[in-house]
Structure formats: structure tokens, C-alpha cells
Design a protein around this motif. Structure first.
Motif, PDB file in Angstrom:
ATOM      1  N   SER A  39      15.042  -1.597  -5.461  1.00  0.00           N
ATOM      2  CA  SER A  39      13.683  -0.560  -5.436  1.00  0.00           C
ATOM      3  C   SER A  39      12.543  -1.425  -5.435  1.00  0.00           C
ATOM      4  N   LEU A  40      12.637  -2.661  -5.587  1.00  0.00           N
ATOM      5  CA  LEU A  40      11.711  -3.553  -5.834  1.00  0.00           C
ATOM      6  C   LEU A  40      11.255  -4.492  -4.578  1.00  0.00           C
ATOM      7  N   PRO A  41       9.901  -4.840  -4.502  1.00  0.00           N
ATOM      8  CA  PRO A  41       9.611  -5.765  -3.445  1.00  0.00           C
ATOM      9  C   PRO A  41      10.037  -7.411  -3.639  1.00  0.00           C
ATOM     10  N   ALA A  51      12.980   1.117  -0.246  1.00  0.00           N
ATOM     11  CA  ALA A  51      13.351   1.203  -1.685  1.00  0.00           C
ATOM     12  C   ALA A  51      14.633   2.108  -1.724  1.00  0.00           C
ATOM     13  N   GLN A  73       5.861   1.933  -6.924  1.00  0.00           N
ATOM     14  CA  GLN A  73       5.581   0.783  -5.913  1.00  0.00           C
ATOM     15  C   GLN A  73       4.704   0.819  -4.504  1.00  0.00           C
ATOM     16  N   HIS A  94       9.239   5.845 -10.207  1.00  0.00           N
ATOM     17  CA  HIS A  94       9.433   4.517 -10.161  1.00  0.00           C
ATOM     18  C   HIS A  94       9.219   4.058  -8.906  1.00  0.00           C
ATOM     19  N   VAL A  95       9.553   4.679  -7.542  1.00  0.00           N
ATOM     20  CA  VAL A  95       9.552   4.158  -6.357  1.00  0.00           C
ATOM     21  C   VAL A  95       8.145   4.449  -5.909  1.00  0.00           C
ATOM     22  N   HIS A 154       5.332   3.695  -2.646  1.00  0.00           N
ATOM     23  CA  HIS A 154       5.829   4.535  -1.255  1.00  0.00           C
ATOM     24  C   HIS A 154       5.165   5.945  -1.630  1.00  0.00           C
TER      25      HIS A 154
END
Length: 357
Positions: free
Chosen positions: A345-347, A284, A192, A188-189, A194
């Protein structure tokens, strides 16, 4: 003149004899209808059950236990809550285990024990001497678990919340796939954007912690990401805070931190606050267990939710099978956690729950 077999008993416990009188059968026929229905003709059993319902008869479970040499008691060792831990997982587990036990006709009895396997085994032995216990539920299994050997030597049925880390196929267990959970959190991260994803996990002697660490490694290796940013620490807020500072002080610092527990993740959030950094926007963070605090902090903590309700039901089913002498192999149930995505964990702000598979 009022007949003895007319009208519900106004006071006291309704007896099996009263039910027999109301149904016009013998007391033995009532007993058979309730305990061995195949021995009673369908129409007779229907009449008996109608009398049972009308009179509100409740079987004497204590007497039945003496006859069957069964108490319907399942014992579980309860550990005290820790003020430095965010998760109330075992409290939730105790509630659902008790609910599942009652639904299946059992009662849960709590056991107090001194810390360590030796203290727990002594408590089990004392409980068996003083109380008629049918079975035990264990938690937090580990390699060479002395509790398993002791219960087997006593011939007492048991099942565990936690798999056999020794690969013992004869142990009945239910567990949650921590490896799949941390793999989902890492994926998940990574999705995003990472690339420097660290892992803050538990000390090496924790098999459960090692399992969760493997999920992080799986995801990083699949994406060809470096795995140099990792820490094995005690499960406390302060340990999570200090580990986060070390990874953020690295020459190539972490931009995402996947943690083995919500407690560690909340320690990471404290470290970010001390540095003036924002969870999600700057670094995150993910946790594990979906503790009550996870939804209350700002931003909310992305974490893994364990299917505790299903764990409780499956454990009682495993106990029931063992008590019934089910000839099939013992249950081995591995359940998947659910990734609950929140702002840490989200921007940007977004909340959702997604399966890990």
C-alpha cells in the motif's frame, strides 16, 4: 515398620485418604479444603495444602464431574481448511481457544458436522446424547441463526465468536470490529494520495462482509470520494483476480483496492502481475486477517490483524460466567483489529503496525 502416612507414594495415583493421613485430618476435611475452603480453619487448610503439594495429589476430575453433574467439556465445530484460502484464522483461533479453556479448567472437544446449520445442529444433538458437554462455542454467526435457537431450546450454555446480527442482547458474544478495520485501511490508502479507491468484498449474504464494506463506505464518504468501484464476490483468489481486472479496466480505474480478506487481496496481486503493474507503486492493495502469506509475498501485504488471543480468552470467560450462573448481562465484547502496513500500500519500502482507533 514403615508408617502408611510417611513419604510420597512411589507408584500409582495418590489418594485423598493418603493426603488426609499425611495432614492428620479426615478425608472430608481434605475435600472441603479443596472444594469448599470456607468450611476449613485457615491453619488446617494450610496443613492440608502442604500435604497435597508434598504428595503430588491430583483430584479425580471424573469423579468430581459426576458429583457436580459437570464435565468441564466445551464443544466447538471445526471446519476443514480450504486450499484456495490464504487465511488460517480459524486454525489460530482453535489453538488459542483451547489454551484459554485449559487455563480456566476446561477441555475443548471438537465436533464434526456436515455443511450447513441443519448438519451442525444434528451434530450438536448427537454429541449431547453421547457425551456430557457443558457448553458450546459457535463461530460465524448470521441472521436468524438456527443454532442459537436450538441450543437455547436445549438449555445449553454457549457463546459465539461473532456478534448477534439480529441485535439479540441476550446472546453472549465476542467479535472483531471489521467496520473499524476497513475504515482504517481505506483512510490509510487515502492518506497516500489515492482518490479512486475500490472495495472487493464478499457476497451480500455475508453479514461479516457487509460490516467490512461499511467501513470502506464510511471512510470514502467522510472524504467525499466516489464509491462506484465495488464488487461482492466469493472469497477466493480467482474471484479477487477477476474483480481487480474489472476495476482496472474501468474508464476511471482504481488506484487502490481495499479487500475484505487476504485471499481476495492476493488475487488482486496476481492480476497486477499479469498487467505488469507493481503493488504499492502502481496500485495500493490492502487485505484482512494478516495470514502467514501476507508477510511472505513481495512486496508484503498491508492487512488487518485480528486480536485472536483476546477473542479466545474473552469467549472462555463468557462461558465461565454462564456456567457460574453470573446474574449480570451476557458479555458483548467488540475488539479492534490492528492495521499492519507493508509495501503493498506504499510507494516505497516501509513496515509498521498501527492501531485502528
Amino acid at each position: 515398620m514403615q508408617h502408611a502416612n510417611r513419604g510420597p507414594a512411589p507408584h500409582g495415583h495418590v489418594t485423598l485418604v493418603q493426603v488426609a493421613q499425611r495432614a492428620g485430618v479426615s478425608a472430608q476435611s481434605v475435600s472441603n479444603a479443596l472444594n469448599n475452603p470456607d468450611r476449613v480453619a485457615p491453619e488446617t487448610r494450610k496443613r492440608i495444602l502442604a500435604a497435597v503439594e508434598e504428595l503430588g495429589y491430583e483430584p479425580n476430575l471424573s469423579a468430581r464431574a459426576l458429583r457436580n453433574r459437570s464435565s468441564s467439556l466445551i464443544a466447538f465445530k471445526m471446519r476443514p481448511s480450504r486450499p484456495d484460502k490464504a487465511s488460517l484464522l480459524m486454525d489460530d483461533f482453535l489453538y488459542v481457544l483451547n489454551a484459554a479453556a485449559v487455563e480456566a479448567g476446561y477441555h475443548l472437544i471438537l465436533c464434526h458436522a456436515e455443511d450447513g446449520p441443519a448438519g451442525e445442529i444434528k451434530a450438536y444433538r448427537d454429541l449431547l446424547k453421547k457425551t456430557s458437554i457443558d457448553a458450546f462455542v459457535l463461530a460465524e454467526t448470521h441472521h436468524n441463526d438456527d443454532r442459537v435457537a436450538a441450543l437455547r431450546s436445549w438449555g445449553v450454555p454457549f457463546a459465539s465468536f461473532g456478534r448477534s446480527w439480529d441485535g439479540d442482547d441476550s446472546l453472549a458474544w465476542v467479535d472483531v470490529d471489521g467496520r473499524a478495520g476497513t475504515r482504517a485501511a481505506t483512510d490509510h490508502v487515502a492518506a497516500q494520495g489515492h482518490r479512486r479507491i475500490g472495495h472487493i468484498g464478499w457476497l451480500a449474504e455475508s453479514e461479516l462482509g457487509q460490516d467490512r464494506r461499511e467501513g470502506w463506505l464510511d471512510a470514502c464518504r467522510a472524504r467525499e470520494l466516489e464509491t462506484d468501484l465495488q464488487a461482492a464476490v466469493a472469497d477466493s483468489l480467482e474471484a479477487g483476480r477477476q474483480a481487480a481486472h474489472r476495476m482496472l479496466d474501468a474508464s476511471r480505474p482504481a488506484t487502490a483496492l481495499v479487500c475484505a480478506s487476504d485471499t481476495l487481496a492476493l488475487g488482486v496481486m496476481r492480476a497486477l502481475h499479469e498487467r505488469g503493474l507493481r503493488p504499492g507503486a502502481d496500485v495500493a492493495i490492502t487485505g484482512y486477517d494478516d495470514s502467514p502469506t501476507a508477510a511472505l509475498v513481495s512486496p508484503g501485504l498491508t492487512t488487518l490483524r485480528q486480536p485472536i488471543d483476546e477473542v479466545g480468552r474473552q469467549l472462555i470467560q463468557a462461558i465461565d460466567n454462564l456456567m457460574a450462573g453470573d446474574p449480570r448481562e451476557p458479555q458483548h465484547v467488540l475488539l479492534e483489529p490492528e492495521l499492519v502496513v507493508r509495501g503493498s500500500s506504499l510507494p516505497g519500502p516501509r513496515t509498521s503496525a498501527v492501531p485502528t482507533s
